[in-house]
Each structure stands twice: as structure tokens, then as C-alpha cells.
Design a protein around this motif. Structure first.
Motif, PDB file in Angstrom:
ATOM      1  N   GLY A 115       0.885  -1.164  -0.127  1.00 38.20           N
ATOM      2  CA  GLY A 115      -0.033  -0.035   0.035  1.00 38.20           C
ATOM      3  C   GLY A 115       1.008   1.261  -0.115  1.00 38.20           C
ATOM      4  O   GLY A 115       2.032   1.176   0.146  1.00 38.20           O
ATOM      5  N   PRO A 116       0.217   2.571  -0.339  1.00 40.54           N
ATOM      6  CA  PRO A 116       0.996   3.780  -0.200  1.00 40.54           C
ATOM      7  C   PRO A 116       1.488   4.063   1.160  1.00 40.54           C
ATOM      8  O   PRO A 116       2.597   5.046   1.104  1.00 40.54           O
ATOM      9  N   GLU A 117       0.778   3.588   2.156  1.00 39.52           N
ATOM     10  CA  GLU A 117       1.409   4.056   3.519  1.00 39.52           C
ATOM     11  C   GLU A 117       1.305   2.785   4.429  1.00 39.52           C
ATOM     12  O   GLU A 117       0.725   1.902   4.202  1.00 39.52           O
ATOM     13  N   PRO A 118       2.349   2.706   5.452  1.00 39.49           N
ATOM     14  CA  PRO A 118       2.211   1.517   6.428  1.00 39.49           C
ATOM     15  C   PRO A 118       1.161   1.028   6.961  1.00 39.49           C
ATOM     16  O   PRO A 118       0.248   1.994   7.151  1.00 39.49           O
ATOM     17  N   GLY A 119       0.841  -0.036   6.961  1.00 43.24           N
ATOM     18  CA  GLY A 119      -0.386  -0.660   7.510  1.00 43.24           C
ATOM     19  C   GLY A 119      -1.449  -0.764   6.346  1.00 43.24           C
ATOM     20  O   GLY A 119      -2.569  -1.240   6.758  1.00 43.24           O
ATOM     21  N   THR A 120      -1.040  -0.302   5.238  1.00 43.32           N
ATOM     22  CA  THR A 120      -2.165  -0.692   4.000  1.00 43.32           C
ATOM     23  C   THR A 120      -1.613  -1.564   3.029  1.00 43.32           C
ATOM     24  O   THR A 120      -0.502  -1.704   2.940  1.00 43.32           O
ATOM     25  N   LEU A 121      -2.443  -1.997   2.225  1.00 43.27           N
ATOM     26  CA  LEU A 121      -2.526  -2.743   0.906  1.00 43.27           C
ATOM     27  C   LEU A 121      -3.527  -2.355  -0.122  1.00 43.27           C
ATOM     28  O   LEU A 121      -4.342  -1.713   0.285  1.00 43.27           O
ATOM     29  N   ILE A 122      -3.145  -2.706  -1.271  1.00 42.95           N
ATOM     30  CA  ILE A 122      -4.004  -2.382  -2.354  1.00 42.95           C
ATOM     31  C   ILE A 122      -4.291  -3.814  -2.800  1.00 42.95           C
ATOM     32  O   ILE A 122      -3.750  -4.520  -3.089  1.00 42.95           O
ATOM     33  N   GLN A 123      -5.827  -3.951  -2.898  1.00 34.99           N
ATOM     34  CA  GLN A 123      -6.235  -5.328  -3.220  1.00 34.99           C
ATOM     35  C   GLN A 123      -6.983  -5.152  -4.585  1.00 34.99           C
ATOM     36  O   GLN A 123      -7.663  -4.253  -4.777  1.00 34.99           O
ATOM     37  N   TYR A 124      -6.394  -5.896  -5.673  1.00 36.79           N
ATOM     38  CA  TYR A 124      -6.758  -5.886  -6.860  1.00 36.79           C
ATOM     39  C   TYR A 124      -7.697  -7.080  -7.278  1.00 36.79           C
ATOM     40  O   TYR A 124      -7.395  -8.206  -7.006  1.00 36.79           O
ATOM     41  N   TYR A 129     -11.518 -13.533   8.323  1.00 39.55           N
ATOM     42  CA  TYR A 129     -11.150 -12.603   9.187  1.00 39.55           C
ATOM     43  C   TYR A 129      -9.626 -12.460   9.602  1.00 39.55           C
ATOM     44  O   TYR A 129      -8.941 -13.098   9.173  1.00 39.55           O
ATOM     45  N   GLY A 130      -9.349 -11.191  10.021  1.00 41.17           N
ATOM     46  CA  GLY A 130      -7.811 -10.868  10.396  1.00 41.17           C
ATOM     47  C   GLY A 130      -7.625 -10.186  11.621  1.00 41.17           C
ATOM     48  O   GLY A 130      -8.831  -9.810  12.064  1.00 41.17           O
ATOM     49  N   ARG A 131      -6.538 -10.325  12.126  1.00 45.24           N
ATOM     50  CA  ARG A 131      -6.292  -9.453  13.447  1.00 45.24           C
ATOM     51  C   ARG A 131      -5.562  -8.214  13.048  1.00 45.24           C
ATOM     52  O   ARG A 131      -4.742  -8.068  12.225  1.00 45.24           O
ATOM     53  N   ILE A 132      -5.928  -7.084  13.649  1.00 46.56           N
ATOM     54  CA  ILE A 132      -5.264  -5.884  13.745  1.00 46.56           C
ATOM     55  C   ILE A 132      -4.624  -5.732  15.219  1.00 46.56           C
ATOM     56  O   ILE A 132      -5.412  -6.088  16.200  1.00 46.56           O
ATOM     57  N   TRP A 133      -3.295  -5.226  15.021  1.00 48.29           N
ATOM     58  CA  TRP A 133      -2.844  -5.398  16.426  1.00 48.29           C
ATOM     59  C   TRP A 133      -2.699  -3.673  16.932  1.00 48.29           C
ATOM     60  O   TRP A 133      -2.336  -2.993  16.243  1.00 48.29           O
ATOM     61  N   GLU A 134      -3.032  -3.601  18.365  1.00 49.43           N
ATOM     62  CA  GLU A 134      -2.872  -2.383  18.860  1.00 49.43           C
ATOM     63  C   GLU A 134      -2.052  -2.684  20.147  1.00 49.43           C
ATOM     64  O   GLU A 134      -2.748  -3.059  20.994  1.00 49.43           O
ATOM     65  N   GLY A 135      -0.859  -2.361  20.018  1.00 48.21           N
ATOM     66  CA  GLY A 135       0.246  -2.701  21.119  1.00 48.21           C
ATOM     67  C   GLY A 135       0.184  -4.115  21.405  1.00 48.21           C
ATOM     68  O   GLY A 135       0.455  -4.907  20.220  1.00 48.21           O
ATOM     69  N   ASP A 136      -0.079  -4.781  22.335  1.00 51.73           N
ATOM     70  CA  ASP A 136      -0.064  -6.244  22.716  1.00 51.73           C
ATOM     71  C   ASP A 136      -1.367  -6.769  22.441  1.00 51.73           C
ATOM     72  O   ASP A 136      -1.614  -8.073  22.460  1.00 51.73           O
TER      73      ASP A 136
END
Length: 251
Positions: free
Chosen positions: A18-27, A180-187
Motif C-alpha cells: 500500500g501507499p502507507e504503512p499498514g495498508t495494502l492495495i487489493q486488486y 477475518y484478520g487481526r489488527i494489533w494495537e500494542g499487545d
């Protein structure tokens, strides 16, 4: 076009950096597969339609508080998404007997189920995505008991919303598959909805005629795959700016 770093390529989508960290482009690709990719075709325009339908559904789900990875659509085939740590499970919610459920339990296709049933499948094409129990999921550390509870609760909320959304435009939601996926916020990790919601991942029948408007048209050689996907988009009111797509690749 600058060369982008490809992160992952699946059967129907490609993920780029993706254009910035923590992002992706899904095609969204036009490739269509069934039966663990034994059956393949390129259906011209499919990726465009699925991109729009998934954008529409994910945006609506976000608005009712069901967090997902969708950020915004970038163009005809691409959307910006949050990078998540994918849980290697396909979560299937069934309202009406169809597909493998009919086969497994000898139920006539179209028989309403006593209640919505949620099933888990381990994501692995080589193993043909075997169905798994909660015991397997926790023993092999694919997800925790809390995460399983969260996924089940979210899936039932998604089911309620989609059933109403499709029902309002004369479409019956037979079943659907989500990831589903996990997003991490600290621990701390939180589970959010990922992947896509489209006629590739749902069984959708016309409420009046039970005509199939989904990927079963491809699986079962019923023809008019793109026309059916387009009809779903049209009924949801998202066809206004859609380019004309041409049926192709099914010769």
C-alpha cells in the motif's frame, strides 16, 4: 506504471504493497475458479463488478459498526485496505441447504435450515479446505477461544444485515463465506472482517424464481455469469456509474 511490490496472489485477487504503512492495495482479477482451481476461466469484467459490490457491502457494514479492512475504492479494480494478519480460516454461514451441506447431510437444495449454521474450514487448497472443529482451531493455534466467539458473533451480525439488505431487493441470501484478520494495537489483537463480499463468496438466489445469481452459475455451467453478477449490482443500486462489461472467456 511504476512496478508495485506484490505481496500475495490468490485465485481471484492480488494484494500489493500500500501507499502507507499498514495498508495494502487489493486488486480484483477476472479469473474465476471452482473445485480447487480445477475449473478455470477468465470472465471479462468480473473483477470490476466484485470490486464495486464489495465496496458497497463493506461500507454499509462499517456504518453499522462492523469493522472491516476496507478503506476506500481507488479505481475500477482496486481498493485500499488495512493490512491484517489473516486468520487461516474460511467462516461459512448457511441459512438454506445448498452446496456441500446438501451433499454431506443428504438435504434437498433449497431446504431452509432450522437456524443459521456457522462452519469453519481450514484455508489450504492442497488439502481442499477441510472443515474443522473448534478443537482443531484452538489446538493448532489458528485462533483463540475468544477470537472464535468474536468471529461467530460478527458473522451472525453480518448475516442479519446481508439477509435484510439482499431481501429488500428480491434476493435470498442462501449462504456466504467470509474471512477475518487481526489488527494489533500494542499487545492487543482485535478481529476484523477481511477479504471480500461478492457473488463469488455468497450464494444469492432470486427470491421469486430461485434463479442463481452467483458463482454457482460458473460451477454448474449455467451460463450468464457476468449478467447475473451485474443484476445483483443493479438491484443494489450500484450500477449507475458501472462501465459496460462484456461476457467473455466462457467458450
Amino acid at each position: 506504471m511504476t512496478r508495485r511490490k506484490k505481496i500475495y496472489e490468490g485465485k481471484a485477487k492480488i494484494l500489493y504493497e500500500g501507499p502507507e504503512p499498514g495498508t495494502l492495495i487489493q486488486y480484483f482479477k477476472d479469473d474465476t475458479t471452482a473445485f480447487d482451481a480445477k475449473k478455470k476461466a477468465v470472465l471479462e469484467g468480473k473483477g470490476v463488478i466484485n470490486n464495486r459490490i464489495s465496496e458497497y457491502v463493506m461500507t454499509r457494514l462499517n456504518s453499522i459498526g462492523i469493522q472491516n479492512h476496507f478503506i476506500r475504492r481507488l479505481n475500477l479494480r482496486e481498493q485500499l485496505i488495512r493490512e491484517v494478519e489473516i486468520i487461516p480460516l474460511e467462516v461459512v454461514c448457511r441459512n438454506i441447504a445448498a452446496g456441500s451441506l446438501s451433499t454431506r447431510f443428504g438435504l434437498p437444495e433449497g431446504q431452509p435450515l432450522p437456524r443459521s449454521i456457522i462452519e469453519f474450514y481450514y484455508k489450504d487448497d492442497k488439502l481442499h479446505d477441510p472443515m474443522v472443529a473448534e478443537e482443531h482451531i484452538t489446538a493448532f493455534n489458528w485462533a483463540s477461544t475468544q477470537e472464535i466467539d468474536d468471529m461467530m458473533a460478527l458473522t451472525l451480525r453480518v448475516n442479519d444485515f446481508l439477509t435484510g439488505m439482499f431481501g429488500a431487493v428480491g434476493i435470498t441470501l442462501v449462504d456466504f463465506k467470509i474471512e477475518y484478520g487481526r489488527i494489533w494495537e500494542g499487545d492487543f489483537a482485535r478481529v476484523i472482517l477481511a477479504d471480500e463480499i461478492s457473488p463469488d463468496s455468497c450464494r444469492l438466489w432470486d427470491s421469486a424464481t430461485n434463479e442463481k445469481l452467483d458463482k454457482d452459475r460458473f460451477r454448474r455451467d449455467l451460463g450468464n455469469v457476468i449478467e447475473s453478477y451485474t443484476e445483483v449490482a443493479r438491484r443494489l443500486g450500484i450500477m449507475k456509474e458501472m462501465p459496460t462489461v462484456i461476457q467473455g472467456g466462457l467458450h
